[in-house]
Motif scaffolding. Sequence first.
Motif, PDB file in Angstrom:
ATOM      1  N   LEU A 322       0.798  -1.299   0.097  1.00 49.47           N
ATOM      2  CA  LEU A 322       0.014  -0.032   0.036  1.00 49.47           C
ATOM      3  C   LEU A 322       0.828   1.209   0.106  1.00 49.47           C
ATOM      4  O   LEU A 322       2.168   1.095   0.107  1.00 49.47           O
ATOM      5  N   ARG A 323       0.217   2.234  -0.257  1.00 51.36           N
ATOM      6  CA  ARG A 323       0.887   3.945  -0.102  1.00 51.36           C
ATOM      7  C   ARG A 323       0.457   4.771   0.864  1.00 51.36           C
ATOM      8  O   ARG A 323      -0.767   4.651   1.025  1.00 51.36           O
ATOM      9  N   SER A 324       0.974   5.527   1.426  1.00 47.95           N
ATOM     10  CA  SER A 324       0.318   6.424   2.085  1.00 47.95           C
ATOM     11  C   SER A 324      -0.199   7.568   1.461  1.00 47.95           C
ATOM     12  O   SER A 324       0.148   8.013   0.510  1.00 47.95           O
ATOM     13  N   SER A 325      -1.629   7.691   2.009  1.00 48.28           N
ATOM     14  CA  SER A 325      -2.294   8.876   1.381  1.00 48.28           C
ATOM     15  C   SER A 325      -2.110  10.295   1.664  1.00 48.28           C
ATOM     16  O   SER A 325      -2.748  11.236   1.405  1.00 48.28           O
ATOM     17  N   SER A 326      -1.297  10.316   2.793  1.00 49.46           N
ATOM     18  CA  SER A 326      -1.115  11.594   3.393  1.00 49.46           C
ATOM     19  C   SER A 326       0.092  11.573   4.218  1.00 49.46           C
ATOM     20  O   SER A 326       0.654  10.416   4.475  1.00 49.46           O
ATOM     21  N   LYS A 327       0.625  12.682   4.847  1.00 52.54           N
ATOM     22  CA  LYS A 327       1.869  12.569   5.785  1.00 52.54           C
ATOM     23  C   LYS A 327       1.326  11.700   6.969  1.00 52.54           C
ATOM     24  O   LYS A 327       0.072  11.790   7.380  1.00 52.54           O
ATOM     25  N   THR A 328       2.047  10.812   7.451  1.00 52.55           N
ATOM     26  CA  THR A 328       1.674  10.199   8.638  1.00 52.55           C
ATOM     27  C   THR A 328       3.080   9.515   9.376  1.00 52.55           C
ATOM     28  O   THR A 328       4.267   9.918   8.983  1.00 52.55           O
ATOM     29  N   GLU A 329       2.914   8.573  10.365  1.00 52.90           N
ATOM     30  CA  GLU A 329       4.262   8.190  10.943  1.00 52.90           C
ATOM     31  C   GLU A 329       3.991   6.800  11.182  1.00 52.90           C
ATOM     32  O   GLU A 329       2.869   6.249  11.413  1.00 52.90           O
ATOM     33  N   LEU A 330       5.243   6.326  11.167  1.00 53.28           N
ATOM     34  CA  LEU A 330       5.446   4.914  11.477  1.00 53.28           C
ATOM     35  C   LEU A 330       5.721   4.807  13.070  1.00 53.28           C
ATOM     36  O   LEU A 330       6.554   5.435  13.450  1.00 53.28           O
ATOM     37  N   ARG A 331       4.906   4.175  13.953  1.00 49.24           N
ATOM     38  CA  ARG A 331       5.243   4.157  15.241  1.00 49.24           C
ATOM     39  C   ARG A 331       5.542   2.966  15.820  1.00 49.24           C
ATOM     40  O   ARG A 331       5.114   1.758  15.373  1.00 49.24           O
ATOM     41  N   GLU A 332       5.865   2.962  17.142  1.00 51.99           N
ATOM     42  CA  GLU A 332       6.536   1.763  17.811  1.00 51.99           C
ATOM     43  C   GLU A 332       5.507   1.019  18.230  1.00 51.99           C
ATOM     44  O   GLU A 332       5.406  -0.257  18.452  1.00 51.99           O
ATOM     45  N   SER A 333       4.149   1.677  18.581  1.00 48.78           N
ATOM     46  CA  SER A 333       3.034   0.881  19.238  1.00 48.78           C
ATOM     47  C   SER A 333       1.686   1.319  18.450  1.00 48.78           C
ATOM     48  O   SER A 333       1.755   2.709  17.928  1.00 48.78           O
TER      49      SER A 333
END
Length: 444
Positions: A322-333
């Motif tokens: 998939l691809r991100s549709s907007s700015k986001t973040e990859l998080r630890e939890s």
Amino acid sequence: MKPLNIVLSACAVLCLFFSSCKTGPVNIFKTASPYELYQRKLSNAGLDKTAMGKAWIDAGQESIAKALRIKLPYKEQGYFPAERVAATAFRFDVVRGQRLNIRLEKTPATDFMVYMDLWAFREGNSPKAVASADTINASITVDVDENAEYLLRLQPELLKSGSYTLEILSGPSLAFPVKGDGRKRIESLFGVGRDANTRRHEGIDIFGAKHTPVLASADGIVTRVGENNLGGLVVMMRPNDKNYTLYYAHLDKQLAIEGQEVKVGDTLGLMGNTGNARTTPPHLHFGIYTGSGAIDPLPFVNPEVREPKAVTAATANLNATLRSSSKTELRESPDAKSLSIKKLEPSTIVLVEAATDSWYKAKLPDGSTGYVPSKSLGSVKTSLRSLKLGPQQLALYEQPIVAAPLKKTLDSGATVNLIGRFEDFLLVRDAEAETGWIPAAAKR
């Protein structure tokens, strides 16, 4: 788009190996876990020297180093593909007195092995192997004897695909000590001040009607039936195979006798208000004592067991790119307030490995793994736009690094479809439906 495959070698040897290496609930080496037995068979067959064997061993080790932080209860649905060597690991905290329950369901139910290994990390000590299982034995249950961080690793055998549902729950390790359980009946907790703060409460108080049956919380032996100034009429019992003693106080009647063997649920006495509880409503003072003193009994008997949140992220996207549709973040939890591993720009490519709650556990092209809100990701079936190649964009790579294998050389001036991006590379599809990575155009 299918995820990029690891090149497999010695396939004929592997087929022979897999036909003869199933592990089961009986461990003939006793000190070796099912995972270790499988790895030993890889080595004995010489497969640890192949690209695939090395990748499997490395994946198991790397998953521990990159274990993601979760909170209990936890549930995820995931997929392990045969074409990709995979492993996943989780870190979580468990409190002394709780019972940890780990359950794994998988599809297909047979001919698809997943190895589970659990370690405890106590402050100042080396990691301790606690339990292990394969999916012939698809659950792990542990009574937690110290506050600790635990690490769970899942890793499937090679060349097998399957989906799974993992649940990690925590609850009481002992039965509730009063007939008719209920957390609301506990009105005084461990450690609160007593007698103008000259001492601390060494247990919990469970209120109820006079003569409510007081019950054995475990199988064990009654070690004392007596009376003292604070507790009034008391009963003490030692659970089997445990290093602590249960203390029942303020009883109106004692029904057990010293030396009696009891089963969980047997009546030890009847609730009252003897001892220093003469001016209070009837209740049971319940305590737990070790060689070093009193410990908090609430985690041992707290009847409130929380269920994990339902998985609402679409599981149809498991193992999908998939691809991100907007700015986001990859998080630890899977928590919007958790540590950010990496900021993702719009159209960043990710591989979905699992779903939990409304989050996806996703892997980036550089191997980073974390959680992304499912609503921030979209399909790559439709290209973003057409792109005319520049002279520096003719190499089509398998991965977004220049050291990656070259899939093909594109024609200068050709037009490709842009699917997504990752850092300084673009994921494209050419006119022959070949997909790969090219360098992003140089900034002018």
